[in-house]
Scaffold this active site. Structure first.
Site, PDB file in Angstrom:
ATOM      1  N   GLU A 267     -22.970  -9.336  25.712  1.00  0.00           N
ATOM      2  CA  GLU A 267     -22.463  -8.277  24.682  1.00  0.00           C
ATOM      3  C   GLU A 267     -21.023  -8.110  24.919  1.00  0.00           C
ATOM      4  O   GLU A 267     -20.084  -7.572  24.510  1.00  0.00           O
ATOM      5  CB  GLU A 267     -23.373  -7.234  24.359  1.00  0.00           C
ATOM      6  CG  GLU A 267     -24.625  -7.724  23.584  1.00  0.00           C
ATOM      7  CD  GLU A 267     -24.306  -8.273  22.108  1.00  0.00           C
ATOM      8  OE1 GLU A 267     -23.300  -8.211  21.565  1.00  0.00           O
ATOM      9  OE2 GLU A 267     -25.332  -8.451  21.556  1.00  0.00           O
TER      10      GLU A 267
ATOM     11  N   ASP B 130     -27.183 -19.878  19.373  1.00  0.00           N
ATOM     12  CA  ASP B 130     -26.226 -20.066  18.374  1.00  0.00           C
ATOM     13  C   ASP B 130     -24.823 -20.302  18.888  1.00  0.00           C
ATOM     14  O   ASP B 130     -24.126 -21.345  18.719  1.00  0.00           O
ATOM     15  CB  ASP B 130     -25.933 -19.109  17.243  1.00  0.00           C
ATOM     16  CG  ASP B 130     -26.080 -17.753  17.733  1.00  0.00           C
ATOM     17  OD1 ASP B 130     -26.174 -17.469  18.906  1.00  0.00           O
ATOM     18  OD2 ASP B 130     -25.989 -16.722  16.990  1.00  0.00           O
TER      19      ASP B 130
ATOM     20  N   GLU C 293     -32.128 -11.412   6.573  1.00  0.00           N
ATOM     21  CA  GLU C 293     -32.079 -11.920   7.966  1.00  0.00           C
ATOM     22  C   GLU C 293     -32.472 -13.414   8.054  1.00  0.00           C
ATOM     23  O   GLU C 293     -31.805 -13.886   8.767  1.00  0.00           O
ATOM     24  CB  GLU C 293     -32.817 -10.686   8.815  1.00  0.00           C
ATOM     25  CG  GLU C 293     -32.508 -10.911  10.198  1.00  0.00           C
ATOM     26  CD  GLU C 293     -31.428 -10.675  10.813  1.00  0.00           C
ATOM     27  OE1 GLU C 293     -31.274 -10.689  12.201  1.00  0.00           O
ATOM     28  OE2 GLU C 293     -30.323 -10.196  10.141  1.00  0.00           O
TER      29      GLU C 293
ATOM     30  N   GLU D 211     -22.079 -13.774   9.087  1.00  0.00           N
ATOM     31  CA  GLU D 211     -22.251 -15.152   9.382  1.00  0.00           C
ATOM     32  C   GLU D 211     -21.889 -15.683   8.058  1.00  0.00           C
ATOM     33  O   GLU D 211     -21.199 -16.775   7.926  1.00  0.00           O
ATOM     34  CB  GLU D 211     -23.225 -15.509  10.079  1.00  0.00           C
ATOM     35  CG  GLU D 211     -23.360 -15.230  11.544  1.00  0.00           C
ATOM     36  CD  GLU D 211     -23.620 -13.719  11.766  1.00  0.00           C
ATOM     37  OE1 GLU D 211     -23.583 -13.394  13.037  1.00  0.00           O
ATOM     38  OE2 GLU D 211     -24.336 -13.226  11.080  1.00  0.00           O
TER      39      GLU D 211
END
Length: 565
Positions: A122, A260, A368, A412
């Protein structure tokens, strides 16, 4: 007879064009008056949201949108400020950027403001990426942005070292997941595929701007170590690893959480460097072909295209997620770079399917995560919703049933629709993005800024008191770029990180040969098939089929046998 002057000039100019000039973005895009007005509306919404953050949470990581308070989940360094800088500059909000800039020099990145370990992943994508992108977008005028990114880079580099300070200085190829900035020691443990493989764009840029190649070397070392590990199918990797042994400790293959952005960065690093090292593009292609051959399915209702998760031990899990919906945009980018019309067409199918989760939900916002029933798979292990149940009715109506109904302001789906617009030029994608923007504005607007939703499966929004910094960095940026002048963050000059921070390409050439005619044709035209047909057909690797013969659970092989054309 002489050719007309324009044609003559074109013929004369051809020798001057780069042999391998890239062309990712569609060449005929223009900003219409409608697009301009919509871009202004998005800019206004972002400006109001950031000013709410400034009023109620300045210097903290996030605004608490329902209580007009604040929270610190990213070490208390002001994540929303840093994550928003590139969005301000992309939107031309220069005064807002300059008003935030003085705060940057006050951040002490050597220690968190709140107790707890620092997430390597992060911190790299939000802080390092945000600072470097802002430096480039602001014309490389504000050296403090690089200086602060370098401070973070040196601290984060210690995540590649075990035992620093106790005389055992063992260099790791992969970073650990967490760093203690007080002791300069990592928390020894497993690392996810995404954490180990999502730093090479940011560290390439950091090395370029500091002249210190150490950062890029660490990122390259991590990627090389990952590429040496077991590939459960060509180009497909497990989701977690031991940095101490450079070996995988999970055989779960997924394009969702924990994995991902590793796949995302394979093609984006090739994009950034002009395919300087072909291993990144080739690994990406291997993975996409394997996924199409063995992990891609149509739903029995609606014929929607999604991927599964897969494990050699447990077989397929027919689940897809909002987070994984970055994939069609990434595949479109890679298909253009690799001249692969099969991947291109497949990416558009998946983009349609992800967009469908928005248009079919009560709020016009997708959930989600969701399940589906794969067509052509007869195994009794495949989950089905109970007939007559709420989930059963949902599946019959939509072609999926919801596993997790929350919405945390993720970008996304909109991200992939943005890529579809910029690469195909088909304005249907703009209309879908606008519908998503209007839904978010209507249902997520809170007393302060915008809030996550507890569920999208209701006719009235139920908000949570949280507002992630990626709402400002990603979702609002992709909303804006869909309607901005197409020259803003042109895809042939920038690559965009997983946190949506644009970084300049190192070269505007791409060594993958001359481009085929279909890349600038009618976006609605039928594309020629150039490689795999999705089931190991002509031009595909076919390796996925062979490897599946070794598995206990083989529904994808059944699907390929039953759908061969």
């Amino acid at each position: 007879m002489h050719p007309p002057l324009p044609l003559l000039l074109l013929l004369l100019s051809l020798p001057l064009l780069p042999t391998h000039a890239r062309r990712v973005q569609h060449p005929n895009l223009v900003q219409t008056p409608l697009m301009k007005s919509r871009a202004e509306e998005v800019k206004q919404a972002f400006s109001e949201a950031f000013e709410d953050y400034r009023t109620y949470a300045w210097g903290h990581d996030e605004v608490a949108p329902m209580t007009k308070n604040w929270s610190d989940t990213r070490n208390g360094w002001g994540a929303t400020i840093v994550d928003s800088l590139s969005t301000m500059l992309v939107m031309g909000l220069d005064e807002m950027f300059l008003s935030a800039l003085p705060y940057i020099s006050t951040i002490d990145f050597t220690r968190p403001k709140v107790y707890g370990a620092v997430s390597v992943f992060e911190t790299i994508i939000r802080y390092v990426g945000g600072l470097l992108s802002a430096y480039e977008l602001s014309g490389k005028q504000h050296q403090v942005l690089v200086q602060q990114a370098e401070v973070l880079g040196h601290k984060l580099a210690l995540a590649w070292t075990e035992g620093r300070g106790n005389g055992t200085d063992v260099k790791m190829n992969m970073p650990y997941t967490w760093m203690n900035f007080e002791t300069d020691q990592p928390a020894v443990g497993a690392v996810g595929l995404a954490t180990a493989g999502t730093n090479i764009l940011e560290f390439h840029s950091l090395s370029a701007h500091t002249g210190n190649r150490t950062f890029l070397t660490l990122a390259e070392r991590s990627m090389a170590a990952l590429l040496r590990t077991t590939q459960y199918r060509p180009g497909l990797f497990g989701e977690s690893y031991s940095p101490q042994t450079d070996t995988g400790i999970s055989d779960k293959v997924s394009f969702g959480p924990n994995s991902d952005s590793f796949y995302e960065y394979l093609i984006k690093y090739a994009h950034m460097t002009g395919n300087e090292d072909p291993v990144y593009l080739q690994t990406w292609l291997d993975g996409v072909n394997s996924a199409m051959e063995t992990m891609m399915f149509k739903s029995t209702v609606g014929d929607w295209t999604w991927l599964s998760n897969w494990s050699n031990r447990t077989g397929h899990d027919y689940t897809f997620s909002h987070l994984a919906c970055y994939l069609p945009g990434n595949w479109l980018l890679g298909a253009r770079l690799a001249h692969n019309s099969t991947i291109f067409a497949t990416a558009l199918e998946i983009a349609e399917s992800c967009a469908h989760t928005y248009s079919s939900s009560p709020l016009g916002i997708g959930p989600e995560a969701w399940h589906y029933v794969p067509a052509g798979v007869t195994s009794t292990l495949v989950a089905h919703p109970y007939a007559g149940s709420r989930m059963g009715e949902m599946y019959e109506q939509r072609g999926y049933w919801v596993q997790d109904s929350k919405f945390v302001l993720r970008p996304e789906v909109v991200e992939s629709m943005f890529y579809a617009w910029r690469i195909t030029g088909d304005d249907v994608w703009q209309e879908r993005v606008w519908a998503a923007f209007e839904a978010v504005r209507k249902y997520c607007k809170a007393p302060a800024s915008y809030a996550s939703l507890v569920t999208v499966e209701t006719t009235e929004s139920v908000k949570k008191d949280e507002s992630e910094s990626f709402f400002y960095a990603e979702l609002m940026k992709y909303f804006y770029l869909t309607f901005a002048d197409p020259d803003v963050i042109h895809l042939d000059r920038y690559t965009i990180t997983t946190e949506a921070h644009p970084l300049l390409l190192a070269t505007e050439e791409f060594a993958y040969g001359p481009e085929p005619e279909w890349v600038i044709g009618d976006p609605q035209a039928q594309l020629p098939l150039t490689t795999a047909d999705g089931c190991g057909g002509p031009g595909g690797t076919g390796m996925g089929q062979l490897m599946m013969l070794m598995d206990i659970y083989v529904p994808a092989l059944e699907r390929c046998s039953s759908t061969r054309r």
